[in-house]
Design an enzyme around this catalytic site. Structure first.
Site, short mmCIF file in Angstrom:
data_model
loop_
_atom_site.label_atom_id
_atom_site.label_comp_id
_atom_site.label_asym_id
_atom_site.label_seq_id
_atom_site.Cartn_x
_atom_site.Cartn_y
_atom_site.Cartn_z
N ASP A 150 -2.62 9.19 14.76
CA ASP A 150 -1.43 10.00 15.07
C ASP A 150 -1.68 11.46 14.69
O ASP A 150 -2.09 11.77 13.57
CB ASP A 150 -0.24 9.47 14.26
N THR A 186 -2.65 11.98 10.52
CA THR A 186 -3.66 13.02 10.29
C THR A 186 -3.08 14.41 9.98
O THR A 186 -3.75 15.41 10.22
CB THR A 186 -4.60 13.13 11.52
N TYR A 241 0.37 19.89 13.32
CA TYR A 241 -0.44 19.53 12.15
C TYR A 241 -1.67 20.44 12.04
O TYR A 241 -2.81 19.97 11.95
CB TYR A 241 -0.91 18.07 12.23
N1 LIG Z 1 8.20 13.98 12.46
C1 LIG Z 1 7.09 13.31 12.60
O1 LIG Z 1 6.71 13.02 13.70
C2 LIG Z 1 6.33 12.91 11.42
C3 LIG Z 1 6.76 13.29 10.18
C4 LIG Z 1 6.04 12.87 9.12
C5 LIG Z 1 4.93 12.11 9.33
N2 LIG Z 1 4.50 11.77 10.55
C6 LIG Z 1 3.27 10.97 10.78
O2 LIG Z 1 3.29 9.88 9.90
C7 LIG Z 1 2.14 9.97 9.06
C8 LIG Z 1 2.50 9.45 7.70
O3 LIG Z 1 3.51 10.24 7.10
P1 LIG Z 1 3.26 11.00 5.74
O4 LIG Z 1 1.85 11.41 5.66
O5 LIG Z 1 4.32 12.02 5.62
O6 LIG Z 1 3.65 9.91 4.67
P2 LIG Z 1 3.04 8.53 4.11
O7 LIG Z 1 2.09 7.89 5.04
O8 LIG Z 1 4.23 7.78 3.64
O9 LIG Z 1 2.28 9.00 2.79
C9 LIG Z 1 1.10 9.73 2.83
C10 LIG Z 1 0.80 10.16 1.41
O10 LIG Z 1 0.62 9.00 0.60
C11 LIG Z 1 -0.61 9.07 -0.07
N3 LIG Z 1 -1.22 7.74 -0.06
C12 LIG Z 1 -1.56 7.00 1.02
N4 LIG Z 1 -2.07 5.82 0.62
C13 LIG Z 1 -2.06 5.82 -0.74
C14 LIG Z 1 -2.47 4.89 -1.74
N5 LIG Z 1 -3.01 3.70 -1.41
N6 LIG Z 1 -2.32 5.23 -3.04
C15 LIG Z 1 -1.79 6.42 -3.39
N7 LIG Z 1 -1.38 7.35 -2.49
C16 LIG Z 1 -1.52 7.05 -1.17
C17 LIG Z 1 -1.46 10.06 0.69
O11 LIG Z 1 -2.32 10.74 -0.22
P3 LIG Z 1 -3.92 10.60 -0.10
O12 LIG Z 1 -4.31 11.43 1.08
O13 LIG Z 1 -4.40 11.12 -1.40
O14 LIG Z 1 -4.21 9.14 0.11
C18 LIG Z 1 -0.44 11.01 1.30
O15 LIG Z 1 -0.18 12.09 0.46
C19 LIG Z 1 1.71 11.43 9.08
O16 LIG Z 1 0.35 11.62 8.74
C20 LIG Z 1 2.01 11.75 10.51
O17 LIG Z 1 0.95 11.31 11.32
C21 LIG Z 1 5.21 12.14 11.59
#
Ligand SMILES: NC(=O)c1ccc[n+]([C@@H]2O[C@H](COP(=O)([O-])OP(=O)(O)OC[C@H]3O[C@@H](n4cnc5c(N)ncnc54)[C@H](OP(=O)(O)O)[C@@H]3O)[C@@H](O)[C@H]2O)c1
Length: 263
Positions: free
Chosen positions: A60, A21, A65
Site C-alpha cells: 500500500d 509504506t 507518502y
Molecule cells: N488514510 C489512509 O489511507 C491511511 C492512513 C494511515 C495509514 N494508511 C496505510 O496503512 C498503513 C498502516 O498504518 P500505520 O502505519 O499508520 O499504522 P500501523 O500499521 O497500525 O502501525 C505502524 C507502526 O507500528 C510499528 N510496528 C509495526 N509492527 C510492530 C511490531 N511487531 N512491534 C512494534 N512496533 C511495530 C511500526 O514501527 P516499525 O517501523 O518500527 O516496525 C509503525 O510505526 C500505512 O503504512 C499506510 O499504508 C493509510
C-alpha cells in the site's frame, strides 16, 4: 506462508497481511510514537524481499507518502507480477503539509502519474485518500466517477476509498469495490462498515491495525495472546469474515517477522 483472502467480489486474492509504506517515503508530519530514519534502498529491498518470501502480496502506497511510489517503482522492478499495488488519489504532501484536491481532473492526473512512478500499466487498487469529509467527497466531487472511468479504460482494477467516518465508509462501500477502514484494539467504531461490505461483497482493508504503533507488544512479554496486543488485534480483526487484509506499516524486519508469526 500467509493465508490469502478474496477482496470482496473482486477477482483478487490478497495476503491477510499487507505492507504499508508510509515510512519508506516520509518521516515528517507523521504520528508515529518514535521518530525514525527512512530506510535506504538496500534496507527497503531486504524488507520487501522478506515480505514477499513470507507470502505478502499486497503493498500500500500513496502520492502523499513522500517518495514512496517512486521508490516502489524501482524496488519492485522485475517482481511486478508478484504484487498487488494499492495507491490513492486526492492527498498530496507538499513542503511538509497535506493538501487535498478531489477534482476528477486531479484524480486522472494523479493516476497517470502513479502509473509512471510505479512503473506499471495497471494499478490493482486505487482509493480516494479522504481528508475526513468522506460523504461530501463522494457526493460532490466526482472523484469516484473519474476512477470508474479509469477502471473502464483498464488502468485500474478496483476502486474505492480510504475513509474516516462510519457514514462515509458505508457510502464508499455502496459506490465502490473496496473500503479501507481503521480498526484496532482502541477503536472499533467502523465495524459496521466491515459488516456492510461482507453482506454486499465489497472488499475491506484495515489501516492502523496497531494504532500506528501505539498498541504493539512489549518484547519482554510472552507469546500468549493475552499478553500480546498484536495477536489480540489480529485475532479480533481476522475473525471478521468481511476483512480481506490488514495493511501494517513497518520498516523493521524483526517487527515484520513478529507480525507474521502473530498470525
Ligand atoms: N488514510 C489512509 O489511507 C491511511 C492512513 C494511515 C495509514 N494508511 C496505510 O496503512 C498503513 C498502516 O498504518 P500505520 O502505519 O499508520 O499504522 P500501523 O500499521 O497500525 O502501525 C505502524 C507502526 O507500528 C510499528 N510496528 C509495526 N509492527 C510492530 C511490531 N511487531 N512491534 C512494534 N512496533 C511495530 C511500526 O514501527 P516499525 O517501523 O518500527 O516496525 C509503525 O510505526 C500505512 O503504512 C499506510 O499504508 C493509510
Amino acid at each position: 506462508m500467509l493465508p490469502k483472502r478474496t477482496l470482496g467480489k473482486i477477482d483478487m486474492e490478497v495476503s491477510i497481511l499487507g505492507l504499508g509504506t508510509v515510512k519508506l517515503g516520509r518521516n515528517e508530519g507523521v504520528k508515529y510514537p518514535q521518530s525514525f530514519k527512512i530506510p535506504d534502498d538496500k534496507e527497503a529491498a531486504a524488507l520487501i524481499g522478506l515480505a514477499k518470501d513470507s507470502g505478502i502480496n499486497l503493498i500500500d502506497t500513496a502520492p502523499a507518502y513522500g517518495n514512496s511510489e517512486q521508490r516502489l517503482g524501482k524496488l519492485l522492478k522485475g517482481q511486478r507480477q508478484d504484487w498487488l499495488i494499492c495507491t490513492k488519489v486526492g492527498e498530496e504532501f507538499i513542503n511538509g503539509e497535506s493538501r487535498y484536491d478531489f477534482s476528477p481532473e486531479h484524480a486522472r492526473r494523479s493516476v497517470e502519474r502513479s502509473l509512471r512512478r510505479l512503473n506499471t500499466d495497471v494499478l490493482d487498487i486505487v482509493l480516494i485518500h479522504s481528508d475526513g469529509n468522506d460523504e461530501e467527497i463522494l457526493q460532490r466531487h466526482g472523484t469516484l466517477s473519474a476512477l470508474a472511468e479509469l477502471k473502464k479504460e483498464g488502468k485500474i482494477r478496483a476502486i474505492g476509498m480510504s475513509t474516516k467516518t462510519v457514514e462515509g465508509g458505508l457510502l464508499a462501500a455502496e459506490l465502490g469495490d473496496v473500503v479501507m477502514i481503521t480498526w484496532n484494539l482502541q477503536y472499533d467504531d467502523e465495524i459496521a462498515v466491515a459488516d456492510y461490505c461482507h453482506q454486499h461483497g465489497k472488499g475491506v482493508l484495515i489501516k492502523k491495525a496497531l494504532a500506528s504503533g501505539h498498541s504493539t507488544s512489549d518484547p519482554k512479554r510472552g507469546g500468549n495472546t493475552a499478553d500480546n496486543p498484536i495477536k489480540q488485534c489480529f485475532e479480533m480483526i481476522f475473525a471478521h469474515p468481511g476483512v480481506s487484509s490488514a495493511i501494517v506499516g513497518t520498516i523493521n524486519p524483526e517487527h515484520l517477522r513478529a507480525n507474521i508469526s502473530a498470525i
